[in-house]
Write a protein that holds these residues in place. Structure first.
Motif, PDB file in Angstrom:
ATOM      1  N   THR A 113      22.601  38.808  29.492  1.00  0.00           N
ATOM      2  CA  THR A 113      23.363  39.851  30.442  1.00  0.00           C
ATOM      3  C   THR A 113      22.547  40.143  31.274  1.00  0.00           C
ATOM      4  N   ARG A 114      22.950  40.725  32.404  1.00  0.00           N
ATOM      5  CA  ARG A 114      22.246  41.348  33.380  1.00  0.00           C
ATOM      6  C   ARG A 114      22.898  42.632  33.955  1.00  0.00           C
ATOM      7  N   ILE A 115      22.151  43.631  34.644  1.00  0.00           N
ATOM      8  CA  ILE A 115      22.714  44.813  35.256  1.00  0.00           C
ATOM      9  C   ILE A 115      23.205  44.474  36.635  1.00  0.00           C
ATOM     10  N   LEU A 116      24.375  44.689  37.025  1.00  0.00           N
ATOM     11  CA  LEU A 116      24.951  44.502  38.329  1.00  0.00           C
ATOM     12  C   LEU A 116      24.324  45.364  39.356  1.00  0.00           C
ATOM     13  N   GLU A 117      24.308  45.215  40.594  1.00  0.00           N
ATOM     14  CA  GLU A 117      23.914  46.113  41.943  1.00  0.00           C
ATOM     15  C   GLU A 117      25.271  46.721  42.255  1.00  0.00           C
ATOM     16  N   THR A 118      25.180  47.794  42.837  1.00  0.00           N
ATOM     17  CA  THR A 118      26.503  48.594  42.991  1.00  0.00           C
ATOM     18  C   THR A 118      27.538  47.952  43.756  1.00  0.00           C
ATOM     19  N   GLU A 119      27.012  47.240  44.842  1.00  0.00           N
ATOM     20  CA  GLU A 119      28.079  46.374  45.492  1.00  0.00           C
ATOM     21  C   GLU A 119      28.928  45.187  44.818  1.00  0.00           C
ATOM     22  N   GLU A 120      27.806  44.587  43.864  1.00  0.00           N
ATOM     23  CA  GLU A 120      28.363  43.574  42.831  1.00  0.00           C
ATOM     24  C   GLU A 120      29.267  44.080  41.821  1.00  0.00           C
ATOM     25  N   TYR A 121      28.909  45.438  41.337  1.00  0.00           N
ATOM     26  CA  TYR A 121      29.787  45.999  40.363  1.00  0.00           C
ATOM     27  C   TYR A 121      31.105  46.543  40.985  1.00  0.00           C
ATOM     28  N   ILE A 122      31.366  46.755  42.233  1.00  0.00           N
ATOM     29  CA  ILE A 122      32.659  47.218  42.766  1.00  0.00           C
ATOM     30  C   ILE A 122      33.364  45.916  42.704  1.00  0.00           C
ATOM     31  N   LYS A 123      32.693  44.922  43.273  1.00  0.00           N
ATOM     32  CA  LYS A 123      33.287  43.637  43.557  1.00  0.00           C
ATOM     33  C   LYS A 123      34.072  43.226  42.243  1.00  0.00           C
ATOM     34  N   GLU A 124      33.239  43.395  41.158  1.00  0.00           N
ATOM     35  CA  GLU A 124      33.569  42.639  39.701  1.00  0.00           C
ATOM     36  C   GLU A 124      34.684  43.590  39.078  1.00  0.00           C
ATOM     37  N   LEU A 125      34.528  45.101  39.351  1.00  0.00           N
ATOM     38  CA  LEU A 125      35.615  45.736  38.943  1.00  0.00           C
ATOM     39  C   LEU A 125      36.913  45.725  39.465  1.00  0.00           C
ATOM     40  N   LYS A 126      36.822  45.312  40.867  1.00  0.00           N
ATOM     41  CA  LYS A 126      37.853  44.624  41.342  1.00  0.00           C
ATOM     42  C   LYS A 126      38.600  43.451  41.033  1.00  0.00           C
ATOM     43  N   LYS A 127      37.963  42.376  40.677  1.00  0.00           N
ATOM     44  CA  LYS A 127      38.262  41.246  40.002  1.00  0.00           C
ATOM     45  C   LYS A 127      38.635  41.560  38.502  1.00  0.00           C
ATOM     46  N   LYS A 128      38.168  42.315  37.892  1.00  0.00           N
ATOM     47  CA  LYS A 128      38.526  42.652  36.639  1.00  0.00           C
ATOM     48  C   LYS A 128      40.102  43.727  36.563  1.00  0.00           C
ATOM     49  N   SER A 129      40.137  44.446  37.822  1.00  0.00           N
ATOM     50  CA  SER A 129      41.520  44.841  37.765  1.00  0.00           C
ATOM     51  C   SER A 129      42.613  43.810  38.010  1.00  0.00           C
ATOM     52  N   PHE A 130      42.377  43.072  38.624  1.00  0.00           N
ATOM     53  CA  PHE A 130      43.457  41.733  38.825  1.00  0.00           C
ATOM     54  C   PHE A 130      43.491  41.202  37.363  1.00  0.00           C
ATOM     55  N   GLU A 131      42.376  40.739  36.624  1.00  0.00           N
ATOM     56  CA  GLU A 131      42.330  40.186  35.623  1.00  0.00           C
ATOM     57  C   GLU A 131      43.367  41.039  34.445  1.00  0.00           C
ATOM     58  N   GLU A 132      43.179  42.395  34.359  1.00  0.00           N
ATOM     59  CA  GLU A 132      43.715  43.128  33.330  1.00  0.00           C
ATOM     60  C   GLU A 132      45.295  43.652  33.873  1.00  0.00           C
ATOM     61  N   LEU A 133      45.281  43.656  35.309  1.00  0.00           N
ATOM     62  CA  LEU A 133      46.880  43.421  35.653  1.00  0.00           C
ATOM     63  C   LEU A 133      47.757  42.247  35.475  1.00  0.00           C
ATOM     64  N   ASN A 134      47.216  41.257  35.481  1.00  0.00           N
ATOM     65  CA  ASN A 134      47.816  40.126  35.190  1.00  0.00           C
ATOM     66  C   ASN A 134      48.026  39.904  33.399  1.00  0.00           C
ATOM     67  N   GLU A 135      46.990  40.322  32.766  1.00  0.00           N
ATOM     68  CA  GLU A 135      47.480  40.631  31.422  1.00  0.00           C
ATOM     69  C   GLU A 135      48.477  41.650  31.055  1.00  0.00           C
ATOM     70  N   TYR A 136      48.787  42.792  31.939  1.00  0.00           N
ATOM     71  CA  TYR A 136      49.622  43.594  31.561  1.00  0.00           C
ATOM     72  C   TYR A 136      51.087  42.885  32.177  1.00  0.00           C
ATOM     73  N   VAL A 137      51.058  42.285  33.100  1.00  0.00           N
ATOM     74  CA  VAL A 137      52.253  41.623  33.728  1.00  0.00           C
ATOM     75  C   VAL A 137      52.753  40.514  32.427  1.00  0.00           C
ATOM     76  N   ASN A 138      52.105  40.063  31.949  1.00  0.00           N
ATOM     77  CA  ASN A 138      52.313  38.947  30.721  1.00  0.00           C
ATOM     78  C   ASN A 138      52.435  39.535  29.436  1.00  0.00           C
ATOM     79  N   THR A 139      52.546  40.980  29.219  1.00  0.00           N
ATOM     80  CA  THR A 139      52.813  41.549  28.084  1.00  0.00           C
ATOM     81  C   THR A 139      54.224  41.433  27.742  1.00  0.00           C
ATOM     82  N   GLN A 140      54.485  41.115  26.500  1.00  0.00           N
ATOM     83  CA  GLN A 140      55.909  41.123  25.953  1.00  0.00           C
ATOM     84  C   GLN A 140      56.394  42.327  25.091  1.00  0.00           C
ATOM     85  N   ASN A 141      55.553  43.237  24.862  1.00  0.00           N
ATOM     86  CA  ASN A 141      56.073  44.366  24.202  1.00  0.00           C
ATOM     87  C   ASN A 141      55.315  45.752  24.539  1.00  0.00           C
ATOM     88  N   ASP A 142      55.906  46.828  24.145  1.00  0.00           N
ATOM     89  CA  ASP A 142      55.333  48.165  24.441  1.00  0.00           C
ATOM     90  C   ASP A 142      53.957  48.230  24.223  1.00  0.00           C
TER      91      ASP A 142
END
Length: 108
Positions: free
Chosen positions: A25-54
């Motif tokens: 692993t490595r610890i991200l610098e702030t700018e890269e951390y924000i970029k990765e959080l934004k990417k992660k938000s799309f990943e999680e949103l896509n997982e939510y969109v594809n859910t089949q149950n509550d």
């Protein structure tokens, strides 16, 4: 060894270690951390969109909420501040409870 190159939750290295696996692993610098959080938000949103149950939907919404908490902190705000802004916007423009679907607006 699979290569992930993605932001993970803080305790994931512990979980991997408990499984007796090696990792890097490595610890991200702030700018890269924000970029990765934004990417992660799309990943999680896509997982939510594809859910089949509550149950799965709630799990993915919780993941999105965790990302929102982290992003708020990155931008110098608490989640409570974000919630206050949300309330102000809802007061001014409404929420989405009435399920209104806008079809068109005619310019005259």
């Amino acid at each position: 060894m699979p290569i992930y190159n993605k932001l993970v939750r803080d305790r994931i290295p512990e979980v991997i270690e408990e499984d007796g696996k090696k990792f890097s692993t490595r610890i991200l610098e702030t700018e890269e951390y924000i970029k990765e959080l934004k990417k992660k938000s799309f990943e999680e949103l896509n997982e939510y969109v594809n859910t089949q149950n509550d149950k799965d939907a709630i799990e993915e919404l919780a993941d999105l909420l965790e990302i929102i908490h982290a992003l708020a902190e990155c931008h110098g705000a608490s989640f409570e501040t974000v919630e206050e802004v949300r309330k102000q916007k809802a007061e001014k423009r409404g929420g989405f409870k009435e399920k209104i679907f806008l079809i068109e607006v005619k310019d005259e």
